[in-house]
Design a protein around this motif. Structure first.
Motif, PDB file in Angstrom:
ATOM      1  N   GLY A   2       0.818  -1.202   0.000  1.00  0.00           N
ATOM      2  CA  GLY A   2       0.000   0.000   0.000  1.00  0.00           C
ATOM      3  C   GLY A   2       0.851   1.251   0.000  1.00  0.00           C
ATOM      4  N   LYS A   3       0.202   2.397   0.094  1.00  0.00           N
ATOM      5  CA  LYS A   3       0.887   3.685   0.102  1.00  0.00           C
ATOM      6  C   LYS A   3       1.843   3.768   1.290  1.00  0.00           C
ATOM      7  CE  LYS A   3       0.115   8.689   0.134  1.00  0.00           C
ATOM      8  NZ  LYS A   3      -0.878   9.774   0.244  1.00  0.00           N
ATOM      9  N   SER A   7       5.398  -2.344  -2.310  1.00  0.00           N
ATOM     10  CA  SER A   7       4.736  -2.315  -3.616  1.00  0.00           C
ATOM     11  C   SER A   7       4.825  -3.689  -4.260  1.00  0.00           C
ATOM     12  CB  SER A   7       5.408  -1.277  -4.533  1.00  0.00           C
ATOM     13  OG  SER A   7       5.330   0.014  -3.960  1.00  0.00           O
ATOM     14  N   ARG A 458      -2.579   5.252  11.559  1.00  0.00           N
ATOM     15  CA  ARG A 458      -3.138   3.975  11.114  1.00  0.00           C
ATOM     16  C   ARG A 458      -3.266   2.989  12.293  1.00  0.00           C
ATOM     17  NH1 ARG A 458      -0.823   1.881   6.596  1.00  0.00           N
ATOM     18  NH2 ARG A 458       0.232   3.824   6.020  1.00  0.00           N
ATOM     19  N   GLN A 538       2.344  -0.273  10.566  1.00  0.00           N
ATOM     20  CA  GLN A 538       1.412  -1.277  10.068  1.00  0.00           C
ATOM     21  C   GLN A 538       1.723  -2.659  10.650  1.00  0.00           C
ATOM     22  OE1 GLN A 538      -1.263  -0.765   8.341  1.00  0.00           O
ATOM     23  NE2 GLN A 538      -1.842  -2.895   7.954  1.00  0.00           N
TER      24      GLN A 538
END
Length: 568
Positions: A2-3, A7, A458, A538
Motif C-alpha cells: 500500500g501507500k 509495492s 493507522r 502497520q
C-alpha cells in the motif's frame, strides 16, 4: 502492500523485520518478546548503528523540555522586573521566551510552563543553514507543511522537519549562551580577544584531523611508496610532480629528479632548460611549505609528513604531533590574516561542536548508545544514527515517569544449586531518575497525539484494554534513507548509492508495555524500496491479535502505576 508501505513486485524477502516488547516493573523492564525475520546471529535492535530518521526528534524534544525545566528552576523565585531584564539581555531564544513567560505567569509551577513550551511556534519553511561545517538545505516530508508555523506539539505529531531543525538550532544557541559566549559580539567584533582563542583551537583540531588521516595512509609504507601514493593523488603535471618529489627529497640529484619525471609524466617530457628551472624553482629552499602545497595541489601537512617520515621512519603518532606543532600553526597562518568571513565560518563550526557536546551529554543520560553526535542540525532528523533498543530504553524512561530502569532479558542466573558452591547472580542496577515526572508526562501526552492523528494514525483504535476500552497508545515514527552521495560544483549530486533503508516505530501500549518495531533493508537492494515508517506502524497493527493475550493478561510483575496520559 500500500501507500508508504511495500509495492507489488518488490523483493519482499530482502526486508528484515524486528520486534521487541518490554513490560515495565518496579525494579526493571522485563523482556517479553524479541523476534526477527533475520536467520543470522545478528540483532539489528542492539548490534547495529542505523539511521532511524525522525525518531531523533523524540530525543531532541526531551532535551528541549529539560532545558525548560532548568530555566524554570532558575527563574521561579525571581521577581517580574528581574525576569524582564534577563529576557532583554538573553543571548538565545529559549531563555528569552522562558524569562518572558515567567515574568507574566500567574502559575509558576513546572507543568504549565512545559505546556506553554510545547505551544511555541516554529517556522516550517524550507531553508538553508550553516551547519556541519557548511551550508545545508533541509526540506519537509510533505510540501503542504512548507508554509506554516506549527506549534511544537503539532510539529512532533506530524514530524515536520524544519520546525525541529530550527528548534535544534535554538538548543545549540542555548548551550553556547550557558558557556558564557556572546555569539553576536564574537562574530561581529574583529577585535574581540576571544576570536583568537577560537581560531587557535580550530587550527589545532583541524590540523590534527588532516595529519592523522595522512599518518594512517603512510603507516607501514617506505618512502618510495609514500611518494607513489601522493603522485597518484596529484594531477600528472610537471610542476606538481616536481614539487612533490623535491619536498620528499630536497637533496636529490638532477639525474634522479629527471628520471622521476620521465617515469611519471605521460607524453612530452620537459626540455633540459625547463627541467633545470623546475629543479631549482620548486625546491623547499625556495618555496614555503604553504606555497608548495598550493602548487602541488596537496595539503601542505601531507608533504611535511612524508618528508618527516623519510627522516624518521619509526616515528609514533605522538612524535608526529610534537614535531609538527610549529609547522601546523604556520600552515594555517592564512586564517589569522584572512577575511573575517572565513574566520567566522571556523568559529561557527566550533560553537556548533560545543553545543552538540552538551546535547550528547544529555542524550547519553537517556540511554543514547554512542560516544559521538554529528555536530549538524541534521542530527534532529537522524544523521547521527541510533539503535532501536536504545529508543526502547528511552520509551521506558518516559513510561516510568522519568525513572531509568534496566532492561532485563534475564532476571537471574543460578549455578550449582543444592551444592556448597551455589551462586545466584541478579541484576545490580538501581533505578535512577533522569527526567522530571512532569517532563515524562508531557512527552507521553505528546507521543499519544502521533497515534491519535499524526504519522502513526493507522494504529489508532487498534489496541483495546481487557474491558473493551481503547488502550492509551503513543509513539514516534522514523524513516531512514541512508545514502552515500557525491556532489559536484554548485552542490549538484553526481552520484548516489543506497546504503540502507529503515522504518522504525518506538511505542508504548497502555501503562505496562513498550518497545520498537523495525523494517530494514541493507545494501544496494534498499534503492528498490520507498517504504516509510508507516510500514513499521502497520506491522505493529498486524501483530495485535498475537499480542492481545499478553497485553490483556494480568501483570505477573510488580508495577508502579503511571499517571494517566491523555491526548492534548
Amino acid at each position: 502492500i500500500g501507500k508508504q508501505l511495500l509495492s507489488p513486485g518488490q523483493p519482499l524477502s530482502k526486508v528484515t523485520y524486528s520486534f521487541v516488547l518490554y513490560e515495565r516493573g518496579t525494579n526493571g523492564n522485563y523482556l517479553r518478546v524479541r523476534a526477527d525475520s533475520l536467520n543470522k546471529p545478528f540483532d539489528i535492535n542492539s548490534d547495529a548503528k542505523l539511521m532511524l530518521g525522525s525518531t531523533a526528534k523524540l530525543r531532541t524534544l526531551a532535551t528541549y523540555l529539560q532545558i525548560v525545566d532548568d530555566l524554570h528552576r532558575r527563574f521561579a523565585g525571581l521577581p517580574a522586573r528581574e525576569l524582564s531584564r534577563i529576557a532583554a539581555a538573553a543571548q538565545d531564544p529559549i531563555t528569552v521566551w522562558a524569562a518572558g513567560y515567567m515574568a507574566r505567569a500567574s502559575d509558576r509551577s513546572l507543568q504549565p510552563m512545559l505546556d506553554a513550551a510545547m505551544e511555541r511556534h516554529y517556522s516550517a519553511a524550507p531553508g538553508s543553514f550553516f551547519t556541519g561545517g557548511g551550508t545545508q538545505s533541509f526540506g519537509n516530508f510533505e510540501s503542504t507543511e512548507n508554509g506554516g508555523e506549527p506549534t511544537l506539539t503539532v510539529a512532533f505529531q506530524h514530524s515536520i522537519n524544519l520546525a525541529f531543525i530550527r528548534l535544534m538550532r535554538d538548543i545549540v544557541s542555548y548551550y553556547n549562551a550557558q558557556n558564557g559566549v556572546e555569539v553576536s559580539r564574537l562574530l561581529s567584533d574583529p577585535n574581540d580577544p576571544n576570536r583568537s582563542a577560537y581560531l587557535h583551537r580550530f587550527v589545532e583540531a583541524d590540523s590534527r584531523h588532516f595529519l592523522h588521516r595522512y599518518y594512517k595512509d603512510f603507516k607501514g609504507l617506505d618512502t618510495e611508496q609514500m611518494l607513489a601514493l601522493m603522485v597518484h593523488r596529484a594531477q600528472p603535471v610537471s610542476t606538481r610532480l616536481a614539487t612533490i618529489y623535491l619536498s620528499v627529497y630536497p637533496e636529490a640529484r638532477l639525474a634522479n629528479f629527471k628520471a622521476f619525471l620521465a617515469a611519471h609524466l605521460p607524453g612530452d617530457q620537459p626540455s633540459e632548460d625547463q627541467l633545470w628551472h623546475e629543479f631549482v624553482t620548486y625546491s623547499p629552499y625556495h618555496l614555503s611549505l604553504k606555497d608548495r602545497g598550493y602548487i602541488a595541489g596537496i595539503h601542505p601537512l601531507e608533504l611535511w609528513l612524508a618528508s618527516y617520515l623519510e627522516e624518521h621512519p619509526n616515528a609514533s603518532w605522538d612524535d608526529v604531533v610534537d614535531a609538527s606543532a610549529e609547522v601546523r600553526q604556520q600552515v594555517y597562518s592564512w586564517l589569522f590574516k584572512g577575511s573575517a568571513f572565513k574566520q567566522d565560518e571556523r568559529i561557527k563550526i566550533l560553537l556548533e561542536q560545543d553545543g552538540f557536546s552538551h546535547i550528547l551529554d544529555h542524550w547519553r543520560t537517556l540511554g543514547y548508545p554512542f560516544s559521538h553526535l554529528v555536530p549538524s542540525l541534521g542530527t534532529v532528523i537522524g544523521a547521527s544514527g541510533d539503535r532501536p533498543d536504545a529508543l526502547a530504553q528511552l520509551m521506558g524512561v518516559i513510561l516510568n515517569d522519568g525513572i531509568k530502569l534496566p532492561n532485563d532479558s534475564i532476571s537471574r542466573l543460578r549455578f550449582a544449586e543444592g551444592t556448597p558452591y551455589q551462586t545466584t547472580l541478579v541484576h545490580g542496577a538501581a533505578p535512577v531518575r533522569v527526567m522530571a515526572p512532569e517532563i515524562a508526562r508531557t512527552l507521553r501526552r505528546t507521543l499519544m497525539t502521533v497515534v491519535a492523528d499524526g504519522t502513526a494514525s493507522r494504529l489508532h483504535g487498534a489496541y483495546v484494554a481487557a474491558d473493551g476500552t481503547p488502550l492509551p497508545v503513543g509513539g514516534k515514527t522514523g524513516t531512514g534513507d541512508n545514502r552515500f552521495d557525491r556532489f559536484g560544483a554548485g552542490g549538484s549530486i553526481i552520484s548516489s548509492r543506497s546504503v540502507d533503508r529503515t522504518a522504525t516505530f518506538v511505542f508504548f501500549l497502555g501503562d505496562r508495555f513498550f518497545g520498537t518495531v523495525t523494517a530494514y533493508v541493507p545494501g544496494a537492494d534498499a534503492a528498490r524500496f520507498d517504504f516509510t515508517s508507516g510500514l513499521a506502524v502497520q506491522l505493529l497493527k498486524v501483530l495485535q491479535p498475537e499480542l492481545e493475550p499478553l497485553i490483556g493478561a494480568p501483570t505477573s510483575v510488580a508495577v508502579q502505576p503511571a499517571p494517566a496520559a491523555k491526548p492534548s
